[in-house]
Enzyme design. Structure first.
Site, short mmCIF file in Angstrom:
data_model
loop_
_atom_site.label_atom_id
_atom_site.label_comp_id
_atom_site.label_asym_id
_atom_site.label_seq_id
_atom_site.Cartn_x
_atom_site.Cartn_y
_atom_site.Cartn_z
N GLU A 135 -11.67 -8.45 7.20
CA GLU A 135 -10.37 -7.76 7.98
C GLU A 135 -9.80 -6.58 7.12
O GLU A 135 -10.15 -6.57 5.89
CB GLU A 135 -9.37 -8.94 7.60
CG GLU A 135 -9.57 -10.28 8.22
CD GLU A 135 -8.63 -11.40 7.81
OE1 GLU A 135 -7.48 -11.10 7.32
OE2 GLU A 135 -9.25 -12.67 8.02
N LYS B 136 -7.18 -4.86 5.03
CA LYS B 136 -5.94 -5.41 4.15
C LYS B 136 -4.88 -4.40 4.35
O LYS B 136 -4.69 -3.24 4.08
CB LYS B 136 -6.45 -5.02 2.66
CG LYS B 136 -5.45 -5.50 1.80
CD LYS B 136 -5.94 -5.54 0.11
CE LYS B 136 -5.23 -6.38 -0.76
NZ LYS B 136 -3.96 -5.90 -0.99
N ASP C 189 -1.45 -2.81 4.33
CA ASP C 189 -0.25 -2.31 3.23
C ASP C 189 1.21 -2.56 3.52
O ASP C 189 1.87 -1.48 3.70
CB ASP C 189 -0.78 -1.09 2.71
CG ASP C 189 -0.34 -0.71 1.24
OD1 ASP C 189 0.29 -1.80 0.64
OD2 ASP C 189 -0.39 0.46 0.79
N TYR D 156 -2.24 -13.17 9.44
CA TYR D 156 -3.90 -13.28 9.01
C TYR D 156 -4.24 -14.54 8.34
O TYR D 156 -5.50 -14.65 7.83
CB TYR D 156 -4.12 -11.93 8.27
CG TYR D 156 -3.17 -11.77 6.95
CD1 TYR D 156 -3.21 -12.78 5.98
CD2 TYR D 156 -2.57 -10.62 6.69
CE1 TYR D 156 -2.06 -12.47 4.99
CE2 TYR D 156 -1.74 -10.20 5.80
CZ TYR D 156 -1.47 -11.52 4.98
OH TYR D 156 -0.67 -11.01 4.12
N LYS E 248 -10.59 -2.60 -2.36
CA LYS E 248 -9.71 -1.75 -2.36
C LYS E 248 -10.24 -0.36 -2.11
O LYS E 248 -11.12 -0.12 -2.79
CB LYS E 248 -8.77 -1.53 -3.44
CG LYS E 248 -8.07 -2.93 -3.82
CD LYS E 248 -7.02 -3.03 -3.22
CE LYS E 248 -5.42 -2.06 -3.41
NZ LYS E 248 -4.57 -2.86 -4.42
N CYS F 44 17.91 18.55 -23.38
CA CYS F 44 17.97 17.58 -22.24
C CYS F 44 18.76 18.41 -21.06
O CYS F 44 19.64 18.90 -21.10
CB CYS F 44 19.14 16.25 -22.58
SG CYS F 44 19.60 15.44 -21.30
N CYS G 158 22.61 16.64 -20.68
CA CYS G 158 23.54 16.85 -21.50
C CYS G 158 23.47 17.84 -22.55
O CYS G 158 24.29 18.04 -23.48
CB CYS G 158 23.96 15.40 -22.14
SG CYS G 158 22.63 14.84 -23.32
N CYS H 274 15.84 12.09 -24.84
CA CYS H 274 17.27 12.48 -25.25
C CYS H 274 17.78 11.51 -25.80
O CYS H 274 18.04 10.21 -25.53
CB CYS H 274 17.87 12.71 -23.89
SG CYS H 274 19.77 13.01 -24.10
N CYS I 79 25.16 10.42 -22.43
CA CYS I 79 24.29 10.96 -21.46
C CYS I 79 24.23 10.50 -20.08
O CYS I 79 23.77 9.17 -20.02
CB CYS I 79 22.76 11.17 -21.92
SG CYS I 79 21.76 12.04 -21.03
S1 IVH Z 1 -5.07 -13.12 2.73
C1 IVH Z 1 -4.89 -16.19 -0.80
N1 IVH Z 1 -5.59 -11.22 4.30
O1 IVH Z 1 -2.76 -9.02 0.10
C2 IVH Z 1 -4.52 -14.97 -0.25
N2 IVH Z 1 -3.97 -10.87 2.65
O2 IVH Z 1 -3.23 -9.85 -2.80
C3 IVH Z 1 -4.12 -14.72 1.31
N3 IVH Z 1 -2.91 -8.62 2.55
O3 IVH Z 1 -0.25 -11.02 -0.81
C4 IVH Z 1 -3.96 -13.40 1.69
N4 IVH Z 1 -3.98 -7.67 4.22
O4 IVH Z 1 0.17 -9.30 1.30
C5 IVH Z 1 -4.86 -11.57 3.26
N5 IVH Z 1 -5.85 -9.51 5.74
C6 IVH Z 1 -5.17 -9.91 4.93
C7 IVH Z 1 -4.45 -9.06 4.03
C8 IVH Z 1 -3.66 -9.69 3.00
C9 IVH Z 1 -3.04 -7.66 3.23
C10 IVH Z 1 -2.05 -8.86 1.26
C11 IVH Z 1 -1.05 -9.89 1.36
C12 IVH Z 1 -1.06 -10.75 -0.04
C13 IVH Z 1 -2.02 -9.78 -0.97
C14 IVH Z 1 -3.24 -10.56 -1.58
#
Ligand code: IVH
Length: 708
Positions: free
Chosen positions: A121, A123, A125, A233, A320, A414, A417, A432, A438
């Site tokens: 899936e 991730k 953000d 998710y 990541k 600074c 100040c 400073c 300040c």
């Molecule tokens: S599964 C047990 N799926 O990543 C953890 N997390 O470090 C279950 N996140 O806090 C999370 N996309 O906010 C999962 N497809 C995805 C995700 C996802 C983003 C975030 C989520 C979580 C953090 C995990």
């Protein structure tokens, strides 16, 4: 009689009309916000909505909190109550290398002794959310918080159009939780920042911050206008229809949830790598930010066998993506003075698109970094956006340098100040030293003190702090407790109501636990975690104030630098006076008394030594105390046993052997405390799918139930 019948008929039809409009608007909401395929124009949608609103206003007897008209939120100021998660919200272990991702897959295939289906899936953000549904209706929405408890943000979440208030379809459990990410699409982010810029307000650094900040807005009507989205998710609950992740999420989709359509089932490392490679590029075209790929085991039975470590599941990993880069011109360097007096150079850049947002500024850390990167005004520089909020400069393009450019000279006074800047030994930053004179330092300390994670004085933002400062009402944190509502109410932009709210939250802050007060004092290098360690170790401010270097360094994560900074802070009579004033005002300067879990270790002295796999040293220490034991820093004749991890010091080991002291492994120790009958385990029913997923072995239950 005839009249009554006519009335009943017309009322029935109004009720039916309202219900029909609600059904239609829910349907079109789903088409627009979840499926991305609207069937009617915005104009027609708005017309139907107005009709519904008018009918509802004329007939309050048919009010329904789940009506699509409620999506506009309200301007009532709401407070967020802390709610304990039924099951902890864990995080994922991260990796930046495909090699490690491959090892993860290999390990699981080895343990499963079979081919394994992985769900890949994106991730997302944004900011995590946990939604609870009961009888098909949204009951509660809670933020992740610290993983154990989060804030109840239901009122705000109800305004997010892609989150169903009422489920459709069939087969959903009567009670279940679904977790996902609240996202701010780039389009909403750009629009909001443009509005904020026009209004002279501070900009959001990135969509993630904007999403998290919006969710904590006190007025849901503001949230409704921010254009948040939500992708789900993870699902958990009693009687889930399927025994695997994929099919349950598809079922959730049929109940009206927005589930990512970018998920993919992979059966080999190669397929996983292909997915990663594809999305590393393709994600740049997505309308919302992503920062990696999550690889999850599909099958729940296999998840159960794999289990958890203290913080994350062993059945999932997050890969990541590497940060994106852009090349742009360094136009100038300006300087910011923080609450500790640290001077941070900031690069002003020619605006450039990076990871979906326009970057105009980047942090430069300190003079040494500018020198190391050999940066000059006018250079073409590489900017990168990693996990940090502000992008950083990673290098420059020498070929693009103009002949007339000059080496950059760091400031000596600074900028706020005019005091000559100093540098402390071993410190790369300029400071400073004018702490009490300040402006940004004074304001910064107060703003830090009122932060959510510190004294959590809401109603008092940085602008109000500035206002109070300008009007001579506050010069330091202790002055806050001398404020009276009448002093505030007369100030511009503050009325009676907000003045009273501020005073109320100042009063409430008197019961904030010691470690947060300690964090709030703003001692240089003492962050939230260190403050927690110190509060746990010293248990009160008096012991901490007189502690010497060596003693301070016995507390976890405290090295020489932090120890010296603590000593320096308490050596300053101004700080001591502030603490005394705060103490007189009733703030907490003692750690809270904890309920013991058992008396298993009563009278026992225990030494923790080495590095541990599933727990931090703090967690183990806390367990010892919760079972009545005492933590010792060194091995002695009165030591009852040692919990030893990897690399236990050889001297300690020798001494222990000489004295015949029992040595337990991490696992043995956890088994020992887990066997005590009074140990609290997860409070709620355990026969749910989530419990099955998150409570595989006894030792992990201990950690999740008692330590987070
Ligand atoms: S599964 C047990 N799926 O990543 C953890 N997390 O470090 C279950 N996140 O806090 C999370 N996309 O906010 C999962 N497809 C995805 C995700 C996802 C983003 C975030 C989520 C979580 C953090 C995990």
């Amino acid at each position: 009689m005839r009249d009554t019948i006519v009335n009943m008929v017309s009322h029935n039809s109004v009720k039916e009309q309202i219900e029909e409009l609600r059904r239609e608007l829910n349907y079109h909401n789903h088409k627009y916000y979840v499926e991305n395929s609207p069937e009617i124009s915005d104009f027609d949608f708005d017309a139907k909505m107005r009709l519904l609103q008018d009918l509802e206003a004329a007939h309050p007897e048919y009010a329904d909190p789940d009506s699509p008209s409620s999506r506009v939120g309200s301007d009532i100021t709401s407070e967020f109550h802390s709610v304990k998660h039924r099951y902890p919200m864990l995080s994922l272990s991260n990796t930046y290398s495909t090699e490690e991702a491959g090892e993860f897959i290999e390990r699981i295939e080895r343990e499963a002794e079979d081919e394994v289906a992985f769900v890949c899936e994106l991730k997302f953000d944004g900011t995590a959310i946990s939604l609870t549904y009961q009888h098909g209706r949204l009951l509660r929405a809670v933020t992740r918080g610290d993983g154990v408890q989060g804030d109840d943000v239901t009122a705000n979440v109800r305004t997010i159009r892609s989150i169903p208030l009422q489920l459709t379809g069939e087969g959903y459990p009567d009670y279940f939780e679904i977790r996902g990410e609240i996202l701010m699409p780039y389009a909403s982010f750009d629009r909001i920042n443009a509005e904020r810029e026009a209004a002279g307000e501070q900009l959001f650094a990135n969509p993630r911050n904007a999403a998290a900040g919006t969710l904590k807005q006190q007025q849901s009507a503001v949230v409704a206008k921010r254009g948040l989205d939500c992708v789900l998710y993870q699902i958990a609950g009693d009687e889930l229809p399927y025994a695997n992740h994929w099919e349950n999420l598809q079922a959730a989709k049929s109940w009206g949830f927005k589930i990512s359509d970018k998920m993919h089932i992979c059966h080999s490392a190669k397929e996983v790598f292909d997915y990663i490679a594809y999305w590393d590029t393709a994600r740049k075209e997505l309308p919302f930010p992503t920062d990696g790929v999550v690889i999850k085991v599909n099958d729940f039975a296999l998840r159960r066998t794999l289990g958890f470590t203290a913080k994350s599941p062993r059945w999932a990993v997050a890969y990541k993506f590497k940060a994106e880069q852009a090349l742009t011109r360094l136009e100038s360097i300006s300087f910011q003075v923080g609450r500790t007096g640290a001077v941070t150079p900031v690069a002003n850049l020619a605006p450039v698109q990076l990871a979906g947002t326009t970057v105009k500024r980047a942090t430069l850390h300190n003079a040494e970094q500018i020198a190391a990167l050999d940066l000059r005004i006018g250079d073409m520089v590489y900017v990168e956006k990693g996990g940090e909020i502000i992008p950083k400069i990673t290098g420059s393009e020498p070929a693009e340098r103009t002949t007339e450019s000059q080496p950059f000279e760091f400031i000596t006074l600074c900028p706020e100040c005019g005091t000559p800047l100093v540098r402390y030994e071993g410190e790369a930053k300029h400071y400073c030293p004018n702490q009490s004179g300040c402006r940004p330092q004074i304001l910064g300390r107060i703003i830090h003190f009122i932060r959510r994670k510190a004294l959590d004085i809401d109603g008092l933002g940085s602008e109000t702090v500035e206002l109070l400062f300008e009007n001579g009402l506050i010069r330091d944190i202790a002055d806050l407790y001398d404020l009276r509502a009448i002093d505030l109410a007369v100030l511009p932009r503050l009325g009676d109501k907000s003045a009273e709210n501020i005073i109320r939250s100042i009063n409430r802050s008197r019961s904030i636990p010691f470690y947060r007060v300690l964090f709030g004092l703003g001692i240089r290098f003492v962050g939230e975690t260190t403050a927690k360690h110190l509060a746990g170790f010293f248990r009160g401010i008096d012991a901490l104030m007189v502690a010497e270097r060596e003693e301070l360094m016995q507390s976890e994560e405290v090295g020489e630098k932090i120890a010296d900074s603590i000593i320096e802070y308490f050596a300053d009579p101004i700080n001591r006076t502030i603490i005394e004033r705060l103490r007189k005002q009733g703030l907490q300067f003692e750690a809270e008394h904890r309920e013991l879990h058992s008396s298993l270790l009563a009278g026992k002295n225990v030494v923790i030594s080495g590095k541990f796999i599933d727990h931090t040293r703090d967690e183990l220490k806390e367990l010892i105390e919760l079972h009545g034991g005492k933590n010792q820093s060194g091995v002695g004749a009165n030591t009852d046993f040692i919990v030893a991890g990897e690399n236990m010091g050889p001297a300690k080991l020798q001494k222990a052997q000489k004295l015949g002291i029992r040595i337990l492994s991490e696992k043995e120790f956890i088994e020992m405390v887990a066997d005590t009958p009074t140990l609290p385990i997860v409070e709620e029913p355990t026969n749910t799918a989530l419990a099955q997923e998150s409570t595989p072995v006894k030792e992990q239950v201990v950690v999740q139930g008692s330590l987070f």
